[in-house]
Design an enzyme around this catalytic site. Sequence first.
Site, mmCIF file in Angstrom:
data_model
loop_
_atom_site.group_PDB
_atom_site.id
_atom_site.type_symbol
_atom_site.label_atom_id
_atom_site.label_comp_id
_atom_site.label_asym_id
_atom_site.label_seq_id
_atom_site.Cartn_x
_atom_site.Cartn_y
_atom_site.Cartn_z
ATOM 1 C CG HIS A 1 -5.200 43.924 51.127
ATOM 2 N ND1 HIS A 1 -5.272 45.174 51.050
ATOM 3 C CD2 HIS A 1 -5.750 42.663 50.915
ATOM 4 C CE1 HIS A 1 -6.815 44.981 50.428
ATOM 5 N NE2 HIS A 1 -7.031 43.791 50.135
ATOM 6 C CB SER B 1 -10.639 44.849 50.698
ATOM 7 O OG SER B 1 -9.501 44.291 49.648
#
Length: 281
Positions: free
Chosen positions: A255, A103
């Site tokens: 994610h 991320s």
Amino acid sequence: MEQDVLTGYKPVNDTNVYYEFYPNQSSDKTFVLLHGFLSSTFTYRHLISLLKKDYQVLSVDLPPFGKSAKSNRYVYSYKNLAETVIKLTELFGLKKMVFIGHSMGGQIVLNILHMRQEIADKAILLCSSAYLKRAKMPLVLTSYLPYFHRFVKYWFARTGVKRNLQDALYNHSIINEEMINGYLEPFLKDEIFMALTRMIRDREGDLPRKILNQIQTPCLLIWGDHDKSIPLKFGEKLKQDLKNSELIVIRETGHALPEERPMEIFEYIKGFMEKSQMAAE
């Protein structure tokens, strides 16, 4: 031979950076792990247990997250965070590293590749932040209001760790007390919210396409097909802009790749390393 973990703090760029270092005398490869926003080295605990058997590993709590210092004087730009990581690796005397970034950590890895390409052997980007613009000026100006950090804390309390994990994970069944407490613990004191307020002002936008095109380091991009935070379309675009990259999509995954798919990620990393070694020979 694998040895015990070394943990501690090192003063870098006028702040104390927390690290976990797993020496491995049988390997000449060092993996440097950088986590995402609102996270810490905790997010890599499963992947570390796999990597440390074959490689040397350095996992870093990026300021102001995890156990690293939470100063409102530190400059929380991606450029300065990248410089902080580079200086930390120099203190360990590390060369030709493989950087893993999840991320926001992926964007910091890209900054490192842009600034000091020669220190990176390869990079693995897990649902990497990309193409994110700088915070809009009204928000930046509002962050200077007295006690703005209380609004940041209120926002975090409203969203909550469990809800954030539900948004980040495709498989909600793996959420347990250990996971919730691991992500919550760094946010129990007000200092983190003061530092996050400073981060709103300091964070520049993600690297533009022109700079991404100049990065030559071999990059492995791994994405979850159900990523709500940074959808797969950004991974596909990043693959086009990073000239020496390949993209792997993991099905039924969100994610938080290091939480949901550590074993699959490890296998893809091993394949990436072996393929690169065969090409070099």
